[in-house]
Design a protein around this motif. Structure first.
Motif: not given
Length: 180
Positions: A126-132
């Motif tokens: 999720y963080r990888l997709i949202k670049k968070q």
């Protein structure tokens, strides 16, 4: 409906469907900086589903008696009146039934491990997709594995900085001093 087995095994089997994933959520919340709430929910749902699937199929299997040695009456004082059935019924399971026939104590750790693994992986994705980036979490809110393994507690001042390592005896002395 009839369920074979003992009450302790049945209770732990049913409880493990929810307690294993709950422990996984607690571990992710208290021991990692990388868990994210969406990933934790996904991990908990998959861990609970896995535990329920295993337990449902485990309870659906034909009952197999435990693998105990046969009982003998050689040492009994009056063994002439005793009639003991030395036969144990064992069922050899094949395929997935062999997996479902594992001991009831393994379902909870398996569900916990699944929850943590899937939860952390989905948090990372999720963080990888949202670049968070991972959220900044103050270290005093996390379990330090080094201190947990040594059974010591960190005493912190008001600013959150470490003062010293305190063991159980020192904690008791400090508690007595605070009470006075």
């Amino acid at each position: 409906a009839s369920v074979n087995g003992n009450i302790v095994g049945l209770t732990i089997t049913l409880g493990s469907s929810f307690l294993g994933p709950l422990l996984g959520v607690f571990i992710m919340a208290s021991a990692t900086k990388y868990s994210e709430w969406r990933g934790t929910v996904i991990g908990c749902i998959i861990g609970t589903s896995l535990a329920c699937w295993i337990n449902y199929n485990k309870l659906s299997l034909p009952y197999s008696a435990s693998h105990l040695d046969p009982i003998t009456t050689d040492q009994c004082l009056s063994n002439s009146s005793l009639s003991i059935n030395n036969e144990t019924s064992t069922i050899e399971h094949q395929g997935l039934d062999k997996f479902f026939s594992m001991s009831f104590v393994w379902t909870e750790p398996l569900a916990c491990l699944t929850t943590v693994t899937i939860g952390l992986a989905s948090s990372f994705i999720y963080r990888l997709i949202k670049k968070q980036k991972a959220a900044e979490v103050d270290d005093r809110y996390l379990v330090s594995w080094k201190n947990f393994a040594s059974w010591k507690e960190i005493r912190r001042d008001n600013d959150g900085k470490e003062e010293s390592m305190v063991d159980g005896d020192e904690m008791e002395q400090l508690g007595n001093e605070d009470a006075m």
